[in-house]
Design a protein around this motif. Structure first.
Motif, PDB file in Angstrom:
ATOM      1  N   ARG A  97     -61.345 -14.025  19.348  1.00 22.79           N
ATOM      2  CA  ARG A  97     -60.260 -13.065  19.089  1.00 22.79           C
ATOM      3  C   ARG A  97     -59.789 -12.409  20.384  1.00 22.79           C
ATOM      4  O   ARG A  97     -58.585 -12.175  20.573  1.00 22.79           O
ATOM      5  CB  ARG A  97     -60.734 -11.989  18.088  1.00 22.79           C
ATOM      6  N   GLU A  98     -60.722 -12.118  21.277  1.00 20.60           N
ATOM      7  CA  GLU A  98     -60.378 -11.433  22.521  1.00 20.60           C
ATOM      8  C   GLU A  98     -59.605 -12.325  23.486  1.00 20.60           C
ATOM      9  O   GLU A  98     -59.024 -11.845  24.458  1.00 20.60           O
ATOM     10  CB  GLU A  98     -61.647 -10.914  23.208  1.00 20.60           C
ATOM     11  N   LYS A  99     -59.578 -13.622  23.218  1.00 16.52           N
ATOM     12  CA  LYS A  99     -58.918 -14.563  24.123  1.00 16.52           C
ATOM     13  C   LYS A  99     -57.457 -14.812  23.770  1.00 16.52           C
ATOM     14  O   LYS A  99     -56.754 -15.497  24.518  1.00 16.52           O
ATOM     15  CB  LYS A  99     -59.658 -15.907  24.113  1.00 16.52           C
ATOM     16  N   VAL A 100     -56.997 -14.280  22.627  1.00 19.11           N
ATOM     17  CA  VAL A 100     -55.673 -14.669  22.140  1.00 19.11           C
ATOM     18  C   VAL A 100     -54.776 -13.474  21.841  1.00 19.11           C
ATOM     19  O   VAL A 100     -55.240 -12.351  21.617  1.00 19.11           O
ATOM     20  CB  VAL A 100     -55.783 -15.533  20.862  1.00 19.11           C
ATOM     21  N   PHE A 101     -53.480 -13.768  21.833  1.00 23.93           N
ATOM     22  CA  PHE A 101     -52.455 -12.848  21.343  1.00 23.93           C
ATOM     23  C   PHE A 101     -52.125 -13.335  19.940  1.00 23.93           C
ATOM     24  O   PHE A 101     -51.567 -14.418  19.760  1.00 23.93           O
ATOM     25  CB  PHE A 101     -51.225 -12.904  22.248  1.00 23.93           C
ATOM     26  N   LEU A 102     -52.475 -12.534  18.949  1.00 25.66           N
ATOM     27  CA  LEU A 102     -52.414 -12.951  17.545  1.00 25.66           C
ATOM     28  C   LEU A 102     -51.147 -12.439  16.875  1.00 25.66           C
ATOM     29  O   LEU A 102     -50.872 -11.239  16.879  1.00 25.66           O
ATOM     30  CB  LEU A 102     -53.648 -12.429  16.814  1.00 25.66           C
ATOM     31  N   MET A 103     -50.390 -13.355  16.296  1.00 22.73           N
ATOM     32  CA  MET A 103     -49.166 -13.000  15.575  1.00 22.73           C
ATOM     33  C   MET A 103     -49.232 -13.524  14.154  1.00 22.73           C
ATOM     34  O   MET A 103     -49.704 -14.632  13.907  1.00 22.73           O
ATOM     35  CB  MET A 103     -47.944 -13.596  16.277  1.00 22.73           C
ATOM     36  N   THR A 104     -48.750 -12.713  13.211  1.00 22.29           N
ATOM     37  CA  THR A 104     -48.523 -13.197  11.859  1.00 22.29           C
ATOM     38  C   THR A 104     -47.255 -12.544  11.323  1.00 22.29           C
ATOM     39  O   THR A 104     -46.615 -11.754  12.013  1.00 22.29           O
ATOM     40  CB  THR A 104     -49.741 -12.967  10.939  1.00 22.29           C
ATOM     41  N   LYS A 105     -46.881 -12.909  10.096  1.00 25.71           N
ATOM     42  CA  LYS A 105     -45.596 -12.475   9.552  1.00 25.71           C
ATOM     43  C   LYS A 105     -45.771 -11.992   8.115  1.00 25.71           C
ATOM     44  O   LYS A 105     -46.640 -12.488   7.396  1.00 25.71           O
ATOM     45  CB  LYS A 105     -44.582 -13.627   9.581  1.00 25.71           C
ATOM     46  N   MET A 106     -44.907 -11.064   7.718  1.00 26.49           N
ATOM     47  CA  MET A 106     -44.914 -10.521   6.369  1.00 26.49           C
ATOM     48  C   MET A 106     -43.589 -10.832   5.676  1.00 26.49           C
ATOM     49  O   MET A 106     -42.522 -10.731   6.287  1.00 26.49           O
ATOM     50  CB  MET A 106     -45.104  -9.000   6.392  1.00 26.49           C
ATOM     51  N   ASP A 107     -43.673 -11.165   4.399  1.00 29.48           N
ATOM     52  CA  ASP A 107     -42.471 -11.428   3.607  1.00 29.48           C
ATOM     53  C   ASP A 107     -41.910 -10.164   2.970  1.00 29.48           C
ATOM     54  O   ASP A 107     -40.720 -10.108   2.638  1.00 29.48           O
ATOM     55  CB  ASP A 107     -42.787 -12.424   2.487  1.00 29.48           C
ATOM     56  N   GLY A 108     -42.734  -9.164   2.760  1.00 24.56           N
ATOM     57  CA  GLY A 108     -42.334  -7.969   2.028  1.00 24.56           C
ATOM     58  C   GLY A 108     -41.137  -7.265   2.635  1.00 24.56           C
ATOM     59  O   GLY A 108     -41.097  -7.019   3.839  1.00 24.56           O
ATOM     60  N   ARG A 109     -40.178  -6.910   1.777  1.00 24.69           N
ATOM     61  CA  ARG A 109     -39.002  -6.159   2.220  1.00 24.69           C
ATOM     62  C   ARG A 109     -39.139  -4.670   1.905  1.00 24.69           C
ATOM     63  O   ARG A 109     -38.406  -3.860   2.454  1.00 24.69           O
ATOM     64  CB  ARG A 109     -37.734  -6.709   1.543  1.00 24.69           C
ATOM     65  N   THR A 110     -40.072  -4.335   1.029  1.00 23.27           N
ATOM     66  CA  THR A 110     -40.335  -2.933   0.715  1.00 23.27           C
ATOM     67  C   THR A 110     -41.607  -2.493   1.430  1.00 23.27           C
ATOM     68  O   THR A 110     -42.467  -3.318   1.776  1.00 23.27           O
ATOM     69  CB  THR A 110     -40.526  -2.729  -0.792  1.00 23.27           C
ATOM     70  N   ALA A 111     -41.733  -1.193   1.643  1.00 23.09           N
ATOM     71  CA  ALA A 111     -42.923  -0.670   2.303  1.00 23.09           C
ATOM     72  C   ALA A 111     -44.181  -0.991   1.499  1.00 23.09           C
ATOM     73  O   ALA A 111     -45.220  -1.344   2.059  1.00 23.09           O
ATOM     74  CB  ALA A 111     -42.786   0.841   2.500  1.00 23.09           C
ATOM     75  N   VAL A 112     -44.074  -0.895   0.189  1.00 25.03           N
ATOM     76  CA  VAL A 112     -45.237  -1.153  -0.671  1.00 25.03           C
ATOM     77  C   VAL A 112     -45.697  -2.598  -0.535  1.00 25.03           C
ATOM     78  O   VAL A 112     -46.891  -2.877  -0.356  1.00 25.03           O
ATOM     79  CB  VAL A 112     -44.898  -0.824  -2.140  1.00 25.03           C
ATOM     80  N   GLU A 113     -44.755  -3.538  -0.624  1.00 31.60           N
ATOM     81  CA  GLU A 113     -45.127  -4.957  -0.546  1.00 31.60           C
ATOM     82  C   GLU A 113     -45.619  -5.317   0.851  1.00 31.60           C
ATOM     83  O   GLU A 113     -46.582  -6.075   1.008  1.00 31.60           O
ATOM     84  CB  GLU A 113     -43.932  -5.831  -0.932  1.00 31.60           C
ATOM     85  N   TYR A 114     -44.978  -4.772   1.865  1.00 34.71           N
ATOM     86  CA  TYR A 114     -45.400  -5.030   3.244  1.00 34.71           C
ATOM     87  C   TYR A 114     -46.835  -4.562   3.453  1.00 34.71           C
ATOM     88  O   TYR A 114     -47.662  -5.287   4.017  1.00 34.71           O
ATOM     89  CB  TYR A 114     -44.452  -4.313   4.205  1.00 34.71           C
ATOM     90  N   ALA A 143     -39.434  -2.016   4.402  1.00 32.50           N
ATOM     91  CA  ALA A 143     -40.600  -2.516   5.131  1.00 32.50           C
ATOM     92  C   ALA A 143     -40.716  -1.941   6.536  1.00 32.50           C
ATOM     93  O   ALA A 143     -41.829  -1.822   7.066  1.00 32.50           O
ATOM     94  CB  ALA A 143     -40.548  -4.039   5.190  1.00 32.50           C
ATOM     95  N   ILE A 144     -39.596  -1.569   7.150  1.00 26.66           N
ATOM     96  CA  ILE A 144     -39.675  -1.026   8.508  1.00 26.66           C
ATOM     97  C   ILE A 144     -40.521   0.241   8.539  1.00 26.66           C
ATOM     98  O   ILE A 144     -41.246   0.494   9.516  1.00 26.66           O
ATOM     99  CB  ILE A 144     -38.257  -0.762   9.082  1.00 26.66           C
ATOM    100  N   GLU A 145     -40.467   1.024   7.476  1.00 26.38           N
ATOM    101  CA  GLU A 145     -41.269   2.249   7.429  1.00 26.38           C
ATOM    102  C   GLU A 145     -42.758   1.920   7.467  1.00 26.38           C
ATOM    103  O   GLU A 145     -43.538   2.571   8.178  1.00 26.38           O
ATOM    104  CB  GLU A 145     -40.932   3.052   6.175  1.00 26.38           C
ATOM    105  N   ALA A 146     -43.145   0.908   6.722  1.00 25.19           N
ATOM    106  CA  ALA A 146     -44.553   0.511   6.693  1.00 25.19           C
ATOM    107  C   ALA A 146     -44.980  -0.085   8.027  1.00 25.19           C
ATOM    108  O   ALA A 146     -46.101   0.159   8.499  1.00 25.19           O
ATOM    109  CB  ALA A 146     -44.787  -0.494   5.567  1.00 25.19           C
ATOM    110  N   ALA A 147     -44.094  -0.864   8.648  1.00 20.87           N
ATOM    111  CA  ALA A 147     -44.429  -1.483   9.930  1.00 20.87           C
ATOM    112  C   ALA A 147     -44.642  -0.422  11.011  1.00 20.87           C
ATOM    113  O   ALA A 147     -45.612  -0.481  11.777  1.00 20.87           O
ATOM    114  CB  ALA A 147     -43.324  -2.454  10.342  1.00 20.87           C
ATOM    115  N   VAL A 148     -43.754   0.547  11.072  1.00 23.35           N
ATOM    116  CA  VAL A 148     -43.879   1.611  12.072  1.00 23.35           C
ATOM    117  C   VAL A 148     -45.139   2.438  11.814  1.00 23.35           C
ATOM    118  O   VAL A 148     -45.865   2.800  12.751  1.00 23.35           O
ATOM    119  CB  VAL A 148     -42.618   2.494  12.077  1.00 23.35           C
TER     120      VAL A 148
END
Length: 336
Positions: free
Chosen positions: A109-126, A165-170
């Motif tokens: 884990r310490e060797k990588v830059f980890l990216m993933t993605k979320m489909d949720g458009r609402t804060a709750v789903e995100y 979802a932006i609210e949840a991301a922030v």
């Protein structure tokens, strides 16, 4: 942008990206990771992060019958200098994230830059999806989380709406669960531009944007022509995908795999994310990195001339012209 200007711009900015000359100020908290002479490294937009120019695509890592084979592929790629790992909450019903989490044990884990993605458009789903991803990936912090499949003109409005979802991301960023925020999409550059405009209206700056970058894109609904210059101007790290359009672009018999990868690497992108499902394909990606030299304007022109007829109607870019790649269209409940 005129064709000749596009060729000059692509060649010039590609050199800058390859040398790291387009980097911004070092961000507070940027992490130093091991590097290998086999790999090319670049700055991720203006984050201050240095990442491998080849990214390990997560979708294909959930396709092996034996999970141990997926783990061996990831370890082999990381051991040879790949530091950027791509994934998504919905890839292979979560299997891709589970296997990546298993692979990142024992110091990986310490060797990588980890990216993933979320489909949720609402804060709750995100939030729900993010917590699942953190668990699957066996980490308490993900380096980059992107809004996935921004492919509809209304997606920016939903993400930036009250309770979006932006609210949840922030909030997750402030809580230390994620470090950077970006978005992805593959359908139409107009949607990407609207997402960037909507973000600006809300005073928000994306760290990354992921988009199709390939030898056919310049001829049809071009992200490279229309979106990339805007992202670069805003200091947003560009993540290239759909280099082969799954296999369809290669099926056109107009370009070879190494050529396609070199074209992507020549563009002013931080990372070319490519699907790697076998040791043979990993070797192909490593060869592309080891042999990479920015293509000249003449070389880019020759390649684009060769693909022009085949690319003119989007026949081989099915992600733009069909629902073939639209997971959230087939599963609208993922959006929330």
């Amino acid at each position: 942008m005129e064709r000749r200007d596009f060729l000059k711009s692509a060649a010039a900015m590609g050199v800058a990206a390859a040398t790291g000359a387009a980097s911004g100020q070092t961000a507070k908290g940027a992490v130093k990771r091991p590097e290998s002479p086999e790999m090319v490294y670049r700055q991720l937009g203006t984050t201050g992060e240095t990442v491998s120019a080849i990214g390990l695509g997560g979708y294909h890592l959930g396709k092996q019958k034996d999970a141990n084979e997926s783990i061996r592929l990831m370890h082999a790629g990381i051991d040879r200098g790949i530091t950027f790992l791509d994934n998504c909450w919905d890839y292979n019903d979560g299997i891709s994230e589970v296997r990546m989490g298993q692979a990142l044990r024992n110091g990986y884990r310490e060797k990588v830059f980890l990216m993933t993605k979320m489909d949720g458009r609402t804060a709750v789903e995100y939030d729900k999806q993010l917590e699942q991803s953190l668990g699957r990936l066996q980490t308490d912090m993900i380096d980059l989380v992107q809004f996935h499949e921004v492919i509809r003109m209304e997606d920016p409005d939903r993400i930036f709406a009250a309770g979006g979802a932006i609210e949840a991301a922030v909030a997750a960023q402030k809580a230390g669960k994620i470090r950077y925020i970006g978005f992805t999409g593959h359908k139409d550059p107009a949607v990407h531009l609207r997402m960037l405009e909507t973000a600006q209206k809300h005073g928000f700056h994306f760290d990354t944007v992921q988009m199709p970058v390939n030898v056919m894109d310049a001829h049809f609904r071009s992200f490279t022509r229309e979106v990339m210059p805007v992202a670069i101007k805003q200091g947003i790290g560009v993540l290239a995908m759909k280099t082969f359009g799954d296999h369809f672009i290669l099926d056109s018999n107009t370009v070879k795999p190494i050529e396609a990868l070199h074209y992507g690497l020549t563009q002013p992108v931080s990372v070319v994310i490519t699907g790697i499902d076998s040791m043979e394909i990993l070797e192909q990606a490593m060869t592309a990195a080891k042999t990479f030299k920015p293509m000249t304007e003449a070389e880019v022109k020759s390649l684009l001339d060769r693909t022009a007829v085949a690319a003119s109607e989007g026949k081989y870019e099915l992600f733009k012209t069909t629902p073939h790649f639209d997971g959230t269209a087939a599963n609208p409940k993922w959006l929330g």
